[in-house]
Write an enzyme that holds these catalytic residues in place. Structure first.
Site: not given
Ligand code: THU
Length: 129
Positions: A45, A47, A58, A89
């Site tokens: 992930n 940000e 993912e 998500c």
């Molecule tokens: N996140 C993911 O990488 N995958 C998911 O399926 C759910 C959320 C990340 C996005 C963000 O950087 C952090 O988790 C908190 O939401």
């Protein structure tokens, strides 16, 4: 999937987890997407200060795999820094299901415990064009 492929997938997701760029949420996610050809594509992930630009682990993996020409994906492993099992998500469910509703999703928690599900079971009646 063989046990050794599954182990490689989990190892790759855990390695990607370490590279999580999540300085806002502090929530680390690492993924590893398996192609039909047996290649493994990692993702984490990412940000941004402009929060809405965030990309999940993912879809990170999916974009890398697609960029390298892969199109068929039997499985994905998703590791998080949470003791609770964390499911992909809604956006990632839709993105992945368009490639394979029967994709095996291997969830790994912070204690390295593993739970396996089938993608279509967590996104029934998904959108199809
Ligand atoms: N996140 C993911 O990488 N995958 C998911 O399926 C759910 C959320 C990340 C996005 C963000 O950087 C952090 O988790 C908190 O939401």
């Amino acid at each position: 999937m063989t046990k050794s492929t599954e182990a490689r997938l989990i190892k790759t997701a855990l390695k990607a987890l370490k590279n999580s760029y999540s300085r806002h949420s502090g929530f680390k996610v690492g993924s590893a997407l398996l192609s039909k050809a047996g290649k493994i594509y990692p993702g984490t992930n990412v940000e941004f200060d402009a929060f809405s630009l965030t990309v999940c682990a993912e879809r990170s993996a999916l974009f890398g795999a697609i960029t390298h020409g892969a199109r068929k994906f039997p499985a994905i492993a998703v590791a998080t820094s949470s003791e609770e099992f964390v499911y992909p998500c809604g956006l990632c469910r839709q993105a992945l299901v368009e490639f394979n509703p029967n994709m095996e999703v291997i969830l790994i928690n912070s204690k390295n415990k593993v739970k396996k599900i089938i993608l279509k079971d967590i996104i029934p009646n998904y959108f199809k064009l």
